[in-house]
Motif scaffolding. Structure first.
Motif, short mmCIF file in Angstrom:
data_model
loop_
_atom_site.label_atom_id
_atom_site.label_comp_id
_atom_site.label_asym_id
_atom_site.label_seq_id
_atom_site.Cartn_x
_atom_site.Cartn_y
_atom_site.Cartn_z
N ASP A 1 -3.03 0.03 9.01
CA ASP A 1 -3.76 1.19 9.53
C ASP A 1 -2.88 2.43 9.54
OD1 ASP A 1 -5.93 -0.49 9.91
OD2 ASP A 1 -5.59 -0.71 12.08
N TRP A 2 -1.59 2.27 9.79
CA TRP A 2 -0.65 3.39 9.78
C TRP A 2 -0.56 4.00 8.38
CZ3 TRP A 2 5.21 2.64 11.18
CH2 TRP A 2 5.80 3.88 11.45
N VAL A 3 -0.46 3.13 7.37
CA VAL A 3 -0.44 3.62 5.99
C VAL A 3 -1.77 4.28 5.66
CG1 VAL A 3 -0.20 2.97 3.56
CG2 VAL A 3 1.24 1.86 5.29
N HIS A 4 -2.86 3.71 6.14
CA HIS A 4 -4.19 4.27 5.92
C HIS A 4 -4.25 5.69 6.50
CE1 HIS A 4 -8.70 2.97 5.68
NE2 HIS A 4 -8.52 4.18 5.19
N ALA A 5 -3.71 5.87 7.70
CA ALA A 5 -3.66 7.20 8.32
C ALA A 5 -2.90 8.17 7.43
CB ALA A 5 -3.01 7.10 9.70
N TRP A 6 -1.75 7.74 6.93
CA TRP A 6 -0.93 8.60 6.06
C TRP A 6 -1.72 9.01 4.82
CZ3 TRP A 6 0.90 8.63 1.10
CH2 TRP A 6 1.92 9.55 0.81
N LEU A 7 -2.45 8.07 4.24
CA LEU A 7 -3.23 8.37 3.04
C LEU A 7 -4.26 9.48 3.31
CD1 LEU A 7 -3.86 4.76 1.72
CD2 LEU A 7 -2.53 6.55 0.56
N HIS A 8 -4.95 9.38 4.45
CA HIS A 8 -5.96 10.39 4.75
C HIS A 8 -5.32 11.72 5.12
CE1 HIS A 8 -9.51 8.14 3.94
NE2 HIS A 8 -9.02 7.11 4.63
N ARG A 9 -4.16 11.67 5.71
CA ARG A 9 -3.42 12.90 5.96
C ARG A 9 -3.01 13.54 4.64
NH1 ARG A 9 2.22 13.67 7.22
NH2 ARG A 9 2.42 15.79 7.94
N GLN A 10 -2.58 12.72 3.69
CA GLN A 10 -2.18 13.22 2.38
C GLN A 10 -3.34 13.93 1.68
OE1 GLN A 10 -1.54 10.42 -0.84
NE2 GLN A 10 0.30 11.54 -1.47
N GLY B 1 3.43 5.74 -2.95
CA GLY B 1 4.65 6.36 -3.44
C GLY B 1 4.65 6.54 -4.95
N LYS B 2 3.90 5.71 -5.64
CA LYS B 2 3.75 5.82 -7.09
C LYS B 2 2.65 6.82 -7.47
CE LYS B 2 5.21 3.43 -10.08
NZ LYS B 2 6.32 3.63 -11.02
N GLY B 3 1.94 7.32 -6.48
CA GLY B 3 0.84 8.25 -6.76
C GLY B 3 -0.48 7.56 -7.01
N ALA B 4 -0.55 6.28 -6.74
CA ALA B 4 -1.79 5.50 -6.96
C ALA B 4 -2.59 5.47 -5.65
CB ALA B 4 -1.45 4.10 -7.44
N TRP B 5 -3.14 6.64 -5.28
CA TRP B 5 -3.85 6.78 -4.01
C TRP B 5 -5.00 5.78 -3.89
CZ3 TRP B 5 -8.38 7.53 -1.51
CH2 TRP B 5 -8.32 8.01 -0.20
N ASN B 6 -5.83 5.67 -4.93
CA ASN B 6 -6.99 4.77 -4.86
C ASN B 6 -6.58 3.32 -4.69
OD1 ASN B 6 -9.01 6.75 -5.01
ND2 ASN B 6 -8.91 6.80 -7.24
N ALA C 1 0.84 -1.20 0.00
CA ALA C 1 0.00 0.00 0.00
C ALA C 1 0.87 1.25 0.00
CB ALA C 1 -0.94 0.00 1.20
N LEU C 2 1.92 1.24 0.79
CA LEU C 2 2.81 2.39 0.83
C LEU C 2 3.52 2.58 -0.50
CD1 LEU C 2 3.73 4.58 2.87
CD2 LEU C 2 5.70 3.12 3.36
N TRP C 3 3.92 1.48 -1.14
CA TRP C 3 4.56 1.54 -2.46
C TRP C 3 3.60 2.16 -3.48
CZ3 TRP C 3 4.02 -0.06 -7.47
CH2 TRP C 3 5.17 -0.06 -8.27
N GLN C 4 2.36 1.71 -3.47
CA GLN C 4 1.37 2.27 -4.40
C GLN C 4 1.19 3.77 -4.15
OE1 GLN C 4 0.13 0.84 -7.01
NE2 GLN C 4 0.57 -1.32 -6.62
#
Length: 96
Positions: A50-59, A30-35, A25-28
């Protein structure tokens, strides 16, 4: 895999084989593939995901939702730069 190898792999079209869900998920992300990244984080039960999920919503700027996922991950809300947090998450997940 080292952090540098992981980060360099972002130049490829596909993630490295054998990544766990959080690293994929973090790699995706990093590629800009948010969805795509967000879809990977939908299955519950893994604090690292869940940590990556938090980062996504922060982004995306949804700090309330990000706060919820930081709590689920057992992590403090990060207040620095997004890229710095991406790096920190990757390093932690890779054991560096």
């Amino acid at each position: 895999m080292t952090f540098q190898e992981y980060k360099t792999s972002l130049q490829n079209d596909a993630p490295p084989a054998g990544l766990n869900r959080a690293l994929e998920a973090l790699w995706q992300a990093g590629k800009g593939a948010w969805n795509t990244s967000h879809e990977i984080t939908q299955a519950p039960g893994d604090p690292n995901v869940d940590w990556v999920h938090a980062w996504l919503h922060r982004q995306e700027g949804d700090l309330s939702n990000a706060g919820y996922w930081y709590r689920k991950a057992g992590k403090p809300v990060y207040e620095g730069e997004l890229q710095d947090e991406w790096d920190a998450i990757a390093q932690a997940l890779l054991g560096e």
